[in-house]
Design a protein around this motif. Structure first.
Motif, PDB file in Angstrom:
ATOM      1  N   CYS A  10      52.547  77.595  35.978  1.00  0.00           N
ATOM      2  CA  CYS A  10      51.859  78.876  35.824  1.00  0.00           C
ATOM      3  C   CYS A  10      51.848  79.626  37.157  1.00  0.00           C
ATOM      4  O   CYS A  10      51.592  79.028  38.204  1.00  0.00           O
ATOM      5  N   CYS A  37      49.448  80.892  32.189  1.00  0.00           N
ATOM      6  CA  CYS A  37      48.866  80.003  31.187  1.00  0.00           C
ATOM      7  C   CYS A  37      47.626  80.634  30.558  1.00  0.00           C
ATOM      8  O   CYS A  37      47.074  81.620  31.060  1.00  0.00           O
ATOM      9  N   CYS A  40      44.498  81.081  32.734  1.00  0.00           N
ATOM     10  CA  CYS A  40      44.572  82.166  33.707  1.00  0.00           C
ATOM     11  C   CYS A  40      44.415  83.531  33.030  1.00  0.00           C
ATOM     12  O   CYS A  40      43.868  84.450  33.636  1.00  0.00           O
TER      13      CYS A  40
HETATM   14 ZN   LIG Z   1      47.357  79.220  35.053  1.00  0.00          ZN
END
Ligand SMILES: [Zn+2]
Length: 71
Positions: A10, A37, A40
């Motif tokens: 990520c 991801c 996030c």
């Molecule tokens: Zn992330």
């Protein structure tokens, strides 16, 4: 018929995660699409809204494998 996952780190947190490369939310960094991801996205959206940006919308299936023929 096969299923395909893309897997990479990520951009936000560096965690390795799997995603559908056609649907995963991403940011553009130096003309490369860097995947983000789900955690996030959840973290980034309140900040984006505060800064007057559109929240990131996660498409259904973004973190699931896609069918081989979708690539
Ligand atoms: Zn992330």
């Amino acid at each position: 018929m096969g299923y395909v996952y893309a897997t990479s780190a990520c951009f936000g947190c560096g965690r390795i995660f799997s995603y559908n490369p056609n649907k995963v939310p991403s940011v553009r960094v130096k003309d490369e699409r860097e995947p983000i991801c789900a955690d996030c996205v959840v973290r980034a959206n309140p900040v984006r809204i505060k800064n007057g940006l559109e929240p990131i919308v996660v498409l259904p299936g973004a973190y699931e494998p896609c069918e081989e023929n979708e690539l």
